[in-house]
Design an enzyme around this catalytic site. Structure first.
Site, PDB file in Angstrom:
ATOM      1  N   ASP A 133       0.989  -1.146  -0.088  1.00 48.52           N
ATOM      2  CA  ASP A 133      -0.202   0.035   0.019  1.00 48.52           C
ATOM      3  C   ASP A 133       0.880   1.361  -0.004  1.00 48.52           C
ATOM      4  O   ASP A 133       1.870   1.344   0.752  1.00 48.52           O
ATOM      5  CB  ASP A 133      -0.847  -0.010   1.323  1.00 48.52           C
ATOM      6  CG  ASP A 133      -1.873   1.017   1.221  1.00 48.52           C
ATOM      7  OD1 ASP A 133      -2.705   0.998   0.526  1.00 48.52           O
ATOM      8  OD2 ASP A 133      -1.910   1.937   2.353  1.00 48.52           O
ATOM      9  N   GLU A 155       1.591  -0.408  -5.142  1.00 47.65           N
ATOM     10  CA  GLU A 155       0.638   0.414  -5.238  1.00 47.65           C
ATOM     11  C   GLU A 155       1.348   1.730  -5.223  1.00 47.65           C
ATOM     12  O   GLU A 155       1.545   2.144  -4.198  1.00 47.65           O
ATOM     13  CB  GLU A 155      -0.614   0.489  -4.108  1.00 47.65           C
ATOM     14  CG  GLU A 155      -1.639   1.405  -4.633  1.00 47.65           C
ATOM     15  CD  GLU A 155      -2.280   2.324  -3.643  1.00 47.65           C
ATOM     16  OE1 GLU A 155      -3.347   2.576  -3.597  1.00 47.65           O
ATOM     17  OE2 GLU A 155      -1.478   2.259  -2.475  1.00 47.65           O
TER      18      GLU A 155
HETATM   19  C1  NOJ Z   1      -4.401   2.705  -0.793  1.00 46.17           C
HETATM   20  C2  NOJ Z   1      -5.563   1.981  -0.377  1.00 46.17           C
HETATM   21  O1  NOJ Z   1      -5.927   1.237  -1.736  1.00 46.17           O
HETATM   22  C3  NOJ Z   1      -6.863   2.766  -0.058  1.00 46.17           C
HETATM   23  O2  NOJ Z   1      -8.117   2.145   0.083  1.00 46.17           O
HETATM   24  C4  NOJ Z   1      -6.342   3.550   1.321  1.00 46.17           C
HETATM   25  O3  NOJ Z   1      -7.540   4.390   1.955  1.00 46.17           O
HETATM   26  C5  NOJ Z   1      -5.082   4.144   1.191  1.00 46.17           C
HETATM   27  N1  NOJ Z   1      -4.015   3.509   0.419  1.00 46.17           N
HETATM   28  C6  NOJ Z   1      -4.262   4.432   2.546  1.00 46.17           C
HETATM   29  O4  NOJ Z   1      -3.966   3.299   3.012  1.00 46.17           O
END
Ligand code: NOJ
Length: 545
Positions: free
Chosen positions: A215, A273
């Site tokens: 993440d 991500e």
């Molecule tokens: C990306 C995640 O996909 C999202 O759902 C989240 O709110 C943010 N990162 C913060 O962790």
């Protein structure tokens, strides 16, 4: 470490490269299946649906966070990285899920959230208790405020969900949070933070997890030296000079992670991500780092042949250059579902549309789904891994009219109730035509489902050969059978048609226009919509072989 570790439940013939061309199905645990009737999906619920996922034909599941969490951000506020939220189950339940998935040759990817913890994580509690200057505070980013008495935030940085990125604590210091105040950012210059996350990677790898989704991978390294410089996440520079995102130093962290992941046999997979500009995004995917990075370009693109072709060409070239394999995604838990996006006029601001409870502009549901099926089938023919978000195989639309008092997304709260946020793609899956939650569980779920959800349920679609579920099943089966190599060759096509060949005659053609074109030569393997009179209708994909 003495040698590679292989947990007992790892599939018998591990293929170290399985992730390069996989169908990965994203499970949002709280909304997938509720086994204990508390209205919240849970781990045992997912296990009960593994046969469904096997029949669907996925190679892996990615589980969004199931760890203990006060749920300030749907579980992306983690209070303990090495445990299970008691409302969702136990570590034994996760072991059972991993074993059940592996028994069906399905790999398991878990989410790891390294940019921030929950404010209920024991480290943050200790940081608050220990006070300024303590080693406990040094795991996070605590600073003195600006202004005469430190009453102003240290900088003007804005949090992703709105408002200042700094929150003040009672003793007067401020802490940094790129997301909600309940998600304090960790300080990745602190070796304790590195050691703890490596511990977490080993913890889940030892339990048989096959990979990790990382993440906010582009957020970990920050330039926190004064004077603080402005940050602009929406338009990140290509030279890594933003103070908060996509800085060059971040790559050292993931090189370290790769060394840990490579202790295992097969090496554990990982996907970043990282919302960085495409040429920099692929850096996270280098073989010396995570291996893959989410490519959100098609998710952000209109339904348009030039956009699709340009994005595909560019990403395949960049992936090849970096040694990664590409990834493809049209929906996830953070965006309006693609069946809905494609059913709205191209320039629709979806945040504004949600604020009208989905009434204006009107959504053309059938048109949106028709295009979504065409785009998805095109995607499944591409080299690289494809990420499917739970419910897209049912052709689900966004639940746009959730009563405001039931919304849970921090975006709703932090925006002062001006942005409804992401709950509409997170409502529980309909499994059956009827029942209190359409088979999700025995009681109405915490996020209400639309009244007509039963018509999109697994039960309603499973035996209908024209359903989106049948299309996904057939596409995944055909892809698994045919797929080899990681290349495609572009084909000469009429205007508005995007066509490419994989190998051995397997070709995919998408007619993005609205008028039919002649059907290409060859046997029709699969089509996203009905074919009539030897023609490929508008907004339809066909695979021929
Ligand atoms: C990306 C995640 O996909 C999202 O759902 C989240 O709110 C943010 N990162 C913060 O962790």
């Amino acid at each position: 470490m003495t040698g590679p570790r292989t947990p007992a439940s790892t599939p018998a013939t591990p293929d170290a490269q399985w992730w390069r061309q996989a169908v990965v199905y994203q499970v949002y645990p709280r909304s997938f299946a509720d086994s204990n009737g508390d209205g919240l999906g849970d781990v045992a619920g997912i296990t009960s649906r593994v046969p469904y996922l096997a029949e669907l034909g996925v190679d892996a599941i990615w589980l969004s966070p199931f760890f203990p969490s006060p749920l300030a951000d749907g579980g992306y506020d983690v209070a303990d990285y090495r445990d299970v939220d008691p409302r969702l189950g136990t570590l034994d339940d996760v072991d059972e899920l991993i074993a059940a998935a592996h028994a069906h040759d399905i790999r398991v990817i878990v989410d790891v959230v390294p940019n921030h913890t929950s404010d209920e994580h024991e480290w943050f509690r200790a940081a608050l208790a220990a006070g300024p200057g303590s080693p406990e505070r040094a795991r996070y980013v605590f600073r003195e405020g600006a202004g005469v008495d430190g009453e102003l935030p240290p900088s003007d940085w804005v949090a992703n969900f709105g408002g200042s990125a700094w929150t003040r604590v009672p003793d007067g210091q401020w802490y940094l949070h790129l997301f909600a105040p309940e998600q304090p950012d960790l300080d990745w210059t602190n070796p304790e933070v590195h050691a703890d996350f490596e511990h977490t990677l080993r913890f889940w790898s030892d339990r048989g997890v096959d990979g990790f989704r990382v993440d906010v991978a582009h957020g970990l390294a920050k330039d926190l030296l004064e004077p603080y410089r402005p940050s602009n996440e929406q338009a990140l520079p290509l030279d890594g000079s933003d103070p908060l995102y996509d800085r060059d130093e971040v790559h050292e962290i993931f090189e370290g992670w790769r060394r840990v992941l490579d202790e295992y046999d097969p090496p554990r997979a990982a996907i970043a991500e990282a919302w960085a500009p495409a040429p920099r995004r692929v850096l996270y995917a280098r073989p010396t780092e995570l291996g893959q990075a989410f490519n959100f370009d098609l998710l952000e693109a209109p339904f348009d042949p030039t956009a699709f072709r340009t994005i595909i060409e560019r990403n395949l070239a960049m992936s090849e250059e970096s040694g990664a394999s590409s990834t493809w995604v049209l929906s996830n838990h953070d965006v309006v579902r693609h069946a809905t996006r494609y059913g709205l006029p191209d320039d629709t601001d979806t945040d504004a549309w949600l604020m009208t409870d989905g009434f204006t502009p009107p959504l053309d549901r059938d048109h949106g789904l028709h295009r979504a099926r065409a785009a998805s089938l095109l995607l499944f023919a591409l080299p690289g891994s494809t990420y499917t978000y739970q419910g897209e195989e049912l052709g689900l639309h966004e639940a746009a009219a959730i009563p405001r008092e039931l919304l849970q997304d921090p975006k709703w709260i932090r925006s002062g109730h001006t942005v409804k946020g992401r709950d509409g793609c997170r409502v529980p899956i309909p499994w059956t035509v009827d029942g209190p939650s359409f088979g999700f569980g025995d009681v109405p779920p915490q996020l209400p489902q639309p009244e007509d959800f039963g018509a999109s349920s697994v039960e309603a679609l499973a035996d209908d050969p024209t359903s989106t579920l049948s299309l996904y099943r057939a596409a995944f089966a055909t892809r698994r059978q045919l797929q080899r190599g990681e290349h495609l060759t572009w084909l000469d096509t009429p205007e508005h048609v995007v066509g490419f060949a994989r190998h051995d005659g397997w070709r995919s053609y998408t007619n993005f226009g609205t008028s039919p074109v002649a059907l290409p030569d060859g046997d029709v393997l699969l089509a996203s919509g009905p074919l009539t009179d030897g023609m490929l209708p508008g907004e339809t994909t066909v695979w021929v072989g």
